[in-house]
Write an enzyme that holds these catalytic residues in place. Structure first.
Site, PDB file in Angstrom:
ATOM      1  N   TYR A 142      21.126  60.499  76.173  1.00 48.88           N
ATOM      2  CA  TYR A 142      21.251  61.588  77.149  1.00 48.88           C
ATOM      3  C   TYR A 142      22.703  61.780  77.595  1.00 48.88           C
ATOM      4  O   TYR A 142      23.156  62.913  77.782  1.00 48.88           O
ATOM      5  CB  TYR A 142      20.360  61.328  78.373  1.00 48.88           C
ATOM      6  CG  TYR A 142      18.876  61.322  78.064  1.00 48.88           C
ATOM      7  CD1 TYR A 142      18.311  62.314  77.262  1.00 48.88           C
ATOM      8  CD2 TYR A 142      18.040  60.336  78.558  1.00 48.88           C
ATOM      9  CE1 TYR A 142      16.956  62.312  76.972  1.00 48.88           C
ATOM     10  CE2 TYR A 142      16.677  60.324  78.279  1.00 48.88           C
ATOM     11  CZ  TYR A 142      16.148  61.315  77.478  1.00 48.88           C
ATOM     12  OH  TYR A 142      14.810  61.317  77.194  1.00 48.88           O
ATOM     13  N   LYS A 144      25.315  61.175  75.847  1.00 53.56           N
ATOM     14  CA  LYS A 144      25.978  61.844  74.715  1.00 53.56           C
ATOM     15  C   LYS A 144      25.749  63.352  74.759  1.00 53.56           C
ATOM     16  O   LYS A 144      26.603  64.149  74.376  1.00 53.56           O
ATOM     17  CB  LYS A 144      25.420  61.251  73.416  1.00 53.56           C
ATOM     18  CG  LYS A 144      26.109  61.634  72.158  1.00 53.56           C
ATOM     19  CD  LYS A 144      27.245  60.689  71.885  1.00 53.56           C
ATOM     20  CE  LYS A 144      28.142  61.212  70.789  1.00 53.56           C
ATOM     21  NZ  LYS A 144      28.038  60.425  69.580  1.00 53.56           N
TER      22      LYS A 144
HETATM   23  C1  LIG Z   1      16.131  58.635  72.335  1.00 48.67           C
HETATM   24  C2  LIG Z   1      15.733  59.411  71.087  1.00 48.67           C
HETATM   25  C3  LIG Z   1      14.883  60.635  71.486  1.00 48.67           C
HETATM   26  C4  LIG Z   1      17.000  59.903  70.368  1.00 48.67           C
HETATM   27  O1  LIG Z   1      16.627  60.619  69.224  1.00 48.67           O
HETATM   28  P1  LIG Z   1      17.328  60.313  67.819  1.00 48.67           P
HETATM   29  O2  LIG Z   1      16.772  61.270  66.840  1.00 48.67           O
HETATM   30  O3  LIG Z   1      17.195  58.872  67.507  1.00 48.67           O
HETATM   31  O4  LIG Z   1      18.863  60.627  68.161  1.00 48.67           O
HETATM   32  P2  LIG Z   1      19.848  61.595  67.344  1.00 48.67           P
HETATM   33  O5  LIG Z   1      19.943  61.071  65.956  1.00 48.67           O
HETATM   34  O6  LIG Z   1      19.409  63.011  67.492  1.00 48.67           O
HETATM   35  O7  LIG Z   1      21.217  61.364  68.113  1.00 48.67           O
HETATM   36  C5  LIG Z   1      21.908  62.409  68.765  1.00 48.67           C
HETATM   37  C6  LIG Z   1      23.219  61.891  69.265  1.00 48.67           C
HETATM   38  O8  LIG Z   1      22.987  60.870  70.241  1.00 48.67           O
HETATM   39  C7  LIG Z   1      23.610  59.659  69.815  1.00 48.67           C
HETATM   40  N1  LIG Z   1      22.727  58.536  70.072  1.00 48.67           N
HETATM   41  C8  LIG Z   1      21.425  58.417  69.736  1.00 48.67           C
HETATM   42  N2  LIG Z   1      20.963  57.204  70.100  1.00 48.67           N
HETATM   43  C9  LIG Z   1      22.028  56.560  70.643  1.00 48.67           C
HETATM   44  C10 LIG Z   1      22.220  55.261  71.173  1.00 48.67           C
HETATM   45  N3  LIG Z   1      21.225  54.377  71.217  1.00 48.67           N
HETATM   46  N4  LIG Z   1      23.442  54.925  71.641  1.00 48.67           N
HETATM   47  C11 LIG Z   1      24.453  55.802  71.604  1.00 48.67           C
HETATM   48  N5  LIG Z   1      24.345  57.053  71.099  1.00 48.67           N
HETATM   49  C12 LIG Z   1      23.142  57.414  70.631  1.00 48.67           C
HETATM   50  C13 LIG Z   1      23.788  59.785  68.323  1.00 48.67           C
HETATM   51  O9  LIG Z   1      24.864  58.991  67.859  1.00 48.67           O
HETATM   52  C14 LIG Z   1      24.034  61.242  68.136  1.00 48.67           C
HETATM   53  O10 LIG Z   1      25.405  61.540  68.371  1.00 48.67           O
HETATM   54  P3  LIG Z   1      26.238  62.398  67.312  1.00 48.67           P
HETATM   55  O11 LIG Z   1      25.591  63.768  67.349  1.00 48.67           O
HETATM   56  O12 LIG Z   1      27.625  62.388  67.835  1.00 48.67           O
HETATM   57  O13 LIG Z   1      26.056  61.702  66.012  1.00 48.67           O
HETATM   58  C15 LIG Z   1      14.942  58.530  70.077  1.00 48.67           C
HETATM   59  O14 LIG Z   1      15.730  57.431  69.711  1.00 48.67           O
HETATM   60  C16 LIG Z   1      13.610  58.041  70.610  1.00 48.67           C
HETATM   61  O15 LIG Z   1      12.613  58.732  70.438  1.00 48.67           O
HETATM   62  N6  LIG Z   1      13.579  56.870  71.234  1.00 48.67           N
HETATM   63  C17 LIG Z   1      12.343  56.264  71.673  1.00 48.67           C
HETATM   64  C18 LIG Z   1      11.638  57.101  72.713  1.00 48.67           C
HETATM   65  C19 LIG Z   1      12.428  57.270  73.988  1.00 48.67           C
HETATM   66  O16 LIG Z   1      13.019  56.336  74.515  1.00 48.67           O
HETATM   67  N7  LIG Z   1      12.387  58.514  74.487  1.00 48.67           N
HETATM   68  C20 LIG Z   1      13.001  58.845  75.735  1.00 48.67           C
HETATM   69  C21 LIG Z   1      12.061  58.533  76.851  1.00 48.67           C
HETATM   70  S1  LIG Z   1      12.800  59.000  78.389  1.00 48.67           S
END
Ligand SMILES: CC(C)(COP(=O)(O)OP(=O)(O)OC[C@H]1O[C@@H](n2cnc3c(N)ncnc32)[C@H](O)[C@@H]1OP(=O)(O)O)[C@@H](O)C(=O)NCCC(=O)NCCS
Length: 182
Positions: A142, A144
């Site tokens: 978030y 980011k």
């Molecule tokens: C959180 C979540 C939705 C992110 O989705 P994702 O598809 O893995 O993330 P993305 O690949 O779209 O990443 C988008 C950007 O965020 C950054 N990012 C994603 N996860 C990150 C992390 N753990 N730490 C730092 N940056 C991160 C990526 O590097 C990327 O940046 P970039 O565009 O500069 O490369 C996913 O990991 C998830 O579903 N997690 C488990 C469920 C959860 O916790 N949901 C939220 C509940 S409140």
């Protein structure tokens, strides 16, 4: 990799329930007791509850597909469906979940873009969400995307009171809408 985002309808209830339970369990089971997990899953994702949410005109669910496979989902709330009284100019991202094997491929960002598109089209001025203080991965994601922490509220996982950070994102009035295929 062909990515598509589609709005869910009431016919999607069963698959939405399956994906919701799978992603919530995968995300939180290691940091919570089985009893509290079960209590939350039963309450939040029973068919009656999800049907009610799917029927609410102020809530929208979207699946994200990679090729033909569901890779995750988004739930947004507006107006009275928001879990806090944030007003009519706000949109809440209540759930944004990418299945484990699809994480880190830009799909979460695609769902966030979808939420932005909905918010801008509906003349909202802010997106907000609650995220568990211990969900460091999601908080980093978030941040980011430009969210900042603006407070906290309580969240009950079974009988355990937990703290959710409230995070918000605002944007200039002239922000263009990015169109996604439906
Ligand atoms: C959180 C979540 C939705 C992110 O989705 P994702 O598809 O893995 O993330 P993305 O690949 O779209 O990443 C988008 C950007 O965020 C950054 N990012 C994603 N996860 C990150 C992390 N753990 N730490 C730092 N940056 C991160 C990526 O590097 C990327 O940046 P970039 O565009 O500069 O490369 C996913 O990991 C998830 O579903 N997690 C488990 C469920 C959860 O916790 N949901 C939220 C509940 S409140």
């Amino acid at each position: 990799m062909t990515v598509t985002i589609k709005k869910c309808s009431r016919e999607d209830l069963q698959i939405l329930q399956t994906i919701s339970i799978e992603t919530f369990s995968d995300t939180f089971k290691d940091q919570n007791s089985p009893e509290n997990m079960k209590a939350y899953l039963d309450k939040a994702f029973n068919a009656k509850q999800l049907e009610k949410e799917l029927s609410n005109i102020s809530s929208e669910f979207y699946f994200i597909f990679v090729n033909e496979e569901i890779a995750g989902y988004l739930k947004v709330n507006m107006n009275d469906a928001q879990s806090e009284k944030m007003g009519d100019e706000s949109l809440e991202i209540e759930r944004i979940y990418i299945r484990n094997k699809f994480q880190g491929k830009g799909l979460g960002k695609n769902l966030f873009d979808k939420a932005m598109e909905i918010a801008i089209k509906q003349n909202k001025r802010m997106i907000w969400l609650g995220v568990w203080e211990k969900n460091a991965k999601a908080i980093a994601f978030y941040k980011k995307l430009g969210f900042v922490q603006k407070g906290a509220h309580s969240f009950y996982m079974g009988d355990e009171e937990q703290t959710d950070f409230i995070m918000t994102k605002t944007w200039p009035a002239s922000t263009p809408v990015r169109i996604h295929e439906q």
